[in-house]
Write an enzyme that holds these catalytic residues in place. Structure first.
Site, PDB file in Angstrom:
ATOM      1  CG  ASP A 235       2.345   1.010  -8.079  1.00 41.08           C
ATOM      2  OD1 ASP A 235       2.860   1.907  -8.779  1.00 41.08           O
ATOM      3  OD2 ASP A 235       2.985   0.415  -7.182  1.00 41.08           O
TER       4      ASP A 235
HETATM    5  C1  BGC Z   1       5.972   2.240  -7.616  1.00 48.07           C
HETATM    6  C2  BGC Z   1       5.149   3.403  -7.106  1.00 48.07           C
HETATM    7  C3  BGC Z   1       5.479   4.637  -7.909  1.00 48.07           C
HETATM    8  C4  BGC Z   1       5.230   4.339  -9.387  1.00 48.07           C
HETATM    9  C5  BGC Z   1       5.512   5.517 -10.298  1.00 48.07           C
HETATM   10  C6  BGC Z   1       5.842   2.060  -9.115  1.00 48.07           C
HETATM   11  O1  BGC Z   1       6.710   1.101  -9.605  1.00 48.07           O
HETATM   12  O2  BGC Z   1       5.576   1.058  -6.950  1.00 48.07           O
HETATM   13  O3  BGC Z   1       5.410   3.624  -5.744  1.00 48.07           O
HETATM   14  O4  BGC Z   1       4.722   5.713  -7.469  1.00 48.07           O
HETATM   15  O5  BGC Z   1       6.055   3.269  -9.783  1.00 48.07           O
HETATM   16  O6  BGC Z   1       6.886   5.776 -10.346  1.00 48.07           O
END
Ligand code: BGC
Length: 852
Positions: A235
């Site tokens: 993530d």
């Molecule tokens: C979120 C993810 C997301 C990523 C990119 C993170 O803060 O938890 O679900 O895909 O950001 O935007």
């Protein structure tokens, strides 16, 4: 060495191995690190293109987060799950693949298959269900659809990201059995059924180990036990240790350019801290992903251009899903409305009736090119002669929100000398440039961004203005400077600027219909001060504050004059979003009072609940009909009009139990203590907990168990169904099928319709004690086992009087339990009852099933 046989998979594997052989260590280490916010580097020497990823899940945002590059916005994942239709989820996935191709995206950062452990979870709207089986089936459909189109997915967030509080660091203590039977189960099903190309490792830790370093769950379970052959991507900003991550099986560290891989990984291998074969293994998986997506020269993509599904009409599909997802939880016969029999017309009431809340906050946000509000949808659908009144009634927004209707803004980026570098249309005043900047703008030269244009008020009065974000701000409205200074927001979450706390800066008296000039000049903090290259801030606005009683009175007057009142109640972006959890389940503002007062004067009141997750509905017995619309996506109003006027039946069934009050929910604690969040309830989330509580003898309880407001699986249509026959055939246990169940139903109502036949499995046991709600005790060999579980479902359609049959396989897993001592699955032999039901609370027909 790889089990890919002879086909195109094998050919791709050969190309991957050949490419890997020619890369040196430095190039392999570089390949594992994001080069910017959304992409991996291209490696010209092996003919590898740059792989682009993008959120997800209800639309494809693309590299840029701007209204200049709009995306189809589908209904929220809770809505998709409410359709109980993996086939429809697959069609949604195919549309998203089409969108991804249009935007140059190769991997979609979706679906979210964490569970609805507590209704307080801030991203509840973004996950499917409290039930792992339903989550796995919908997720399978979605992944198959995206990958049918030749686009990859990252099933997320692996695992245990079921709430947002302290999300970067929280250590979720999940017992082995609950982990297997609940939280891992959807990932396991999707890996087995859809072969996803990617999985995203969550921010949180599980049992003391960060998920980006979790060797046991990533290398052991996901790859080892389940045979997952795709990539594991972190993530965003989740990877914090070079050696921990590579040893734990993490393949890609995102975002770049500063990551724990690349240079840092190269140095770690050279220093002897990391064996090179781990880098090779990760690079092989990344190359496999790139090859599947068609980015590795000389080898065919998994899906050629010719094989992609035919073009899909995104607008029509968004409307179809939104209508199918609507859950009619109550109807005294008012719905569907007869458009030609509405003397006095329709009163449409509520802030969200005019400005629909179509999607949830955080990384799931996209910009659709238009939104159909409920008011517009109804206006278009009702015959010309039917009067339509509108009243705001109550303002759910206690805080300012992003500049909405009436604003026409453009964001202009300038250098330190004030020279314009580039510009982008930003109608809602939210600048969210993550990684990718507008054409001509670069982080080194960027000095200010000005969000400027006009605002034409819809009403006269003292309009409120404010700001959100970190850095310097100068806010000017109609020639008046409302603020000139710095705003420093202390927070741990680097994305907080996008969903952080709004600050009001002043009010300006404005006249309806008369445009004024507005400008918010922002000096972002220097990129070195931030962990990611991003510019995020917002110009905020609030309509003139009105006397609450006066607003309520206006709504009552409009409702009294009308034949039918349609009240739309909603949550706000400050209630449901990524980045924080909810603190209660109440509708914000005076909306509960609004419904109660409207219903008191208009017996034909239908309430549309526009929220992504459960809210308390204290007036639910006082209104004629209630329709849960979720976050319905861009075609919200059109779909609602379809359902209200009966062009389409409300097809949804609850994917999650709706508690009457927060206090009745099985899990209300989402805040860690000392960084630790124990999942003390074990297996008992959602209906599993309500079932258990209803089994306990009354004397053992302080108070009798409160039934939920609406049970799991509940949802009414516009017709009735009689369940006529159920037969159970033993399944092929070796193939993982416990039984095949055939159910015959008859449409006994007067309209054509669709029924979702739900199968619940429960072990037989002793006769129930007097007065218990249902007759299923726990399994004699496994008293810890929840009594009933969803074991299968299928849907049918039939004309009035028509019969339909559905054949549903029950997976072997439905009669298995995770044995902690033996660390394996154990079949629980015995006699079970299979019940075909309209919902968990509405069982219709049952038959025994002998296992073992
Ligand atoms: C979120 C993810 C997301 C990523 C990119 C993170 O803060 O938890 O679900 O895909 O950001 O935007």
């Amino acid at each position: 060495m790889t089990p890919y046989g002879q086909g195109p998979d094998a050919e791709r594997e050969r190309a991957v191995e050949a490419a890997l052989d020619t890369l040196d260590l430095a190039a392999k280490a570089r390949l594992l690190a994001g080069q910017d916010m959304w992409s991996l580097p291209a490696l010209g020497e092996i003919g590898l293109g740059s792989l682009v990823m993008s959120d997800g899940p209800i639309g494809v945002r693309g590299r840029r987060w701007t209204a200049d590059d709009p995306s189809v916005a589908l209904p929220s994942p809770t809505a998709l799950a409410a359709t109980w239709d993996p086939g429809l989820a697959r069609r949604a996935g195919r549309l998203l693949a089409q969108e991804a191709h249009r935007k140059g995206v190769h991997v979609l950062l979706a679906p979210t298959v964490n569970l609805h452990r507590s209704p307080l979870g801030g991203r509840h709207f973004e996950a499917y269900s409290e039930d792992p089986y339903l989550t796995g089936e919908i997720g399978t459909g979605y992944v198959l659809g995206v990958q049918d189109g030749g686009v990859g997915v990252t099933v997320k967030h692996f695992v245990g990201n079921d709430a947002e509080t302290e999300r970067f660091t929280v250590d979720n203590r999940i017992g082995a059995r609950a982990l297997r039977e609940l939280y891992l189960a959807p990932f396991e099903a999707i890996v087995a059924q859809a072969r996803p190309w990617g999985v995203m490792a969550a921010y949180n830790a599980v049992d003391g180990v960060p998920m980006t370093e979790h060797d046991a769950l990533v290398n052991g379970v996901l790859r080892g036990e389940w045979g997952f052959d795709g990539v594991v991507v972190s993530d965003w900003l989740a990877a914090r240790s070079t050696t921990g991550a590579i040893r734990g099986g993490l393949d890609i560290a995102m975002p770049g350019p500063r990551t724990v891989y690349g240079e840092a990984l190269l140095a770690a291998v050279r220093a002897g801290e990391v064996p090179e074969h781990l880098v090779d293994a990760a690079a092989r998986r990344v190359l496999r992903l790139a090859a599947r997506a068609g980015l590795l020269a000389g080898t065919p993509a998994a899906v050629s251009v010719a094989e992609r599904p035919p073009g899909i009409d995104g607008e029509a599909l968004a409307r179809e899903i939104a209508a199918r997802a609507c859950v009619l939880v109550r109807n005294d016969g008012l719905l569907p409305l007869a458009a030609d029999a509405l003397p006095g017309g329709v009163a449409v009431i509520g802030a969200a009736a005019r400005d629909a809340r179509i999607l949830g906050g955080g990384s799931a946000q996209v910009f659709p090119d238009h939104v159909v509000s409920p008011l517009d949808g109804l206006r278009a659908a009702l015959p010309a002669g039917v009067p339509l009144g509108y009243a705001l009634g109550a303002d759910p927004g206690t805080e300012l929100s992003a500049a909405g209707p009436g604003f026409a803004l453009t964001a202009v980026a300038r250098d330190a000398e004030g020279r314009e570098l580039g510009a982008e249309r930003m109608p809602d005043g939210q600048v969210q440039w993550l990684g990718e900047l507008p054409e001509g703008v670069d982080y080194d030269r960027l000095h200010t961004v000005e969000s400027a244009g006009t605002f034409t008020p819809r009403v006269s009065g003292a309009h409120r203005f404010g700001t959100r974000g970190t850095g310097g701000f100068r806010l000017t409205v109609a020639g008046r400077v409302l603020f000139d200074g710095r705003q420093q927001d202390e927070h741990d979450d680097p994305f907080e600027a996008f969903f952080g706390r709004p600050t009001e800066r002043g009010t300006v008296e404005l006249t309806a219909g008369e445009p004024v000039v507005v400008s918010l000049l922002h000096t972002p903090p220097k990129a070195v001060e931030l962990p990611i290259q991003a510019v995020g801030f917002a110009l905020l606005h609030g309509e003139p504050e009105r006397d609450e009683e006066e607003l309520l009175d206006e709504a009552v007057a409009v409702a009294r004059a009308a034949h039918t009142a349609v009240v739309v109640v909603a949550t706000t972006e400050r209630v449901e979003s990524e980045g924080f959890d909810r603190t209660d389940l109440r509708l914000p503002g005076r909306q509960d009072d609004l419904v109660a007062r409207v219903a008191a004067v208009c017996p034909r009141t239908v309430v549309i609940v526009n929220s992504g997750a459960p809210v308390e509905l204290p007036w639910r017995e006082q209104v004629a009909a209630i329709l849960l619309a979720w976050f319905p996506g861009q075609e919200a109003g059109a779909a609602l009009a379809d359902v209200l006027l009966g062009a389409v039946e409300p097809g949804g069934r609850l994917p999650t139990t709706w508690p009457a009050r927060l206090a009745d929910a099985p899990v209300t604690r989402v805040r860690p203590t000392g960084g630790v969040l124990p999942y003390d309830e074990g297996l008992f989330i959602g209906y599993r907990s309500w079932d258990r509580r209803s089994q306990e003898p009354a004397s053992a309880q302080l108070a009798p168990p409160a039934p939920p407001a609406y049970a799991f699986g509940h949802g009414l249509g516009y017709t009735e169904w009689t369940y006529e026959e159920l037969s159970v055939e033993p399944g092929d246990m070796e193939a993982g099928v416990l039984a095949t169940v055939r159910v015959t139903v008859r449409n006994s109502g007067a309209r054509a319709g669709r029924e979702v036949v739900q199968l619940y499995l429960a072990p037989d046991g002793e006769a129930p004690a007097e007065g218990l709600e249902h007759p299923h005790p726990a399994h004699p060999a496994d008293p810890e086992r929840p009594v009933r579980r969803l074991a299968g479902f299928g849907s049918v359609t039939a004309p009035p009087g028509g019969r339909a049959e559905v054949l549903v396989p029950i997976p072997r897993r439905a009669a298995e339990a995770w044995d902690e001592a033996a660390a394996g699955w154990r079949l629980l032999p015995g006699t079970y009852t299979v019940t075909a039901a309209h919902s968990l609370a509405d069982p219709r027909i049952a038959a025994p099933l002998r296992v073992g």
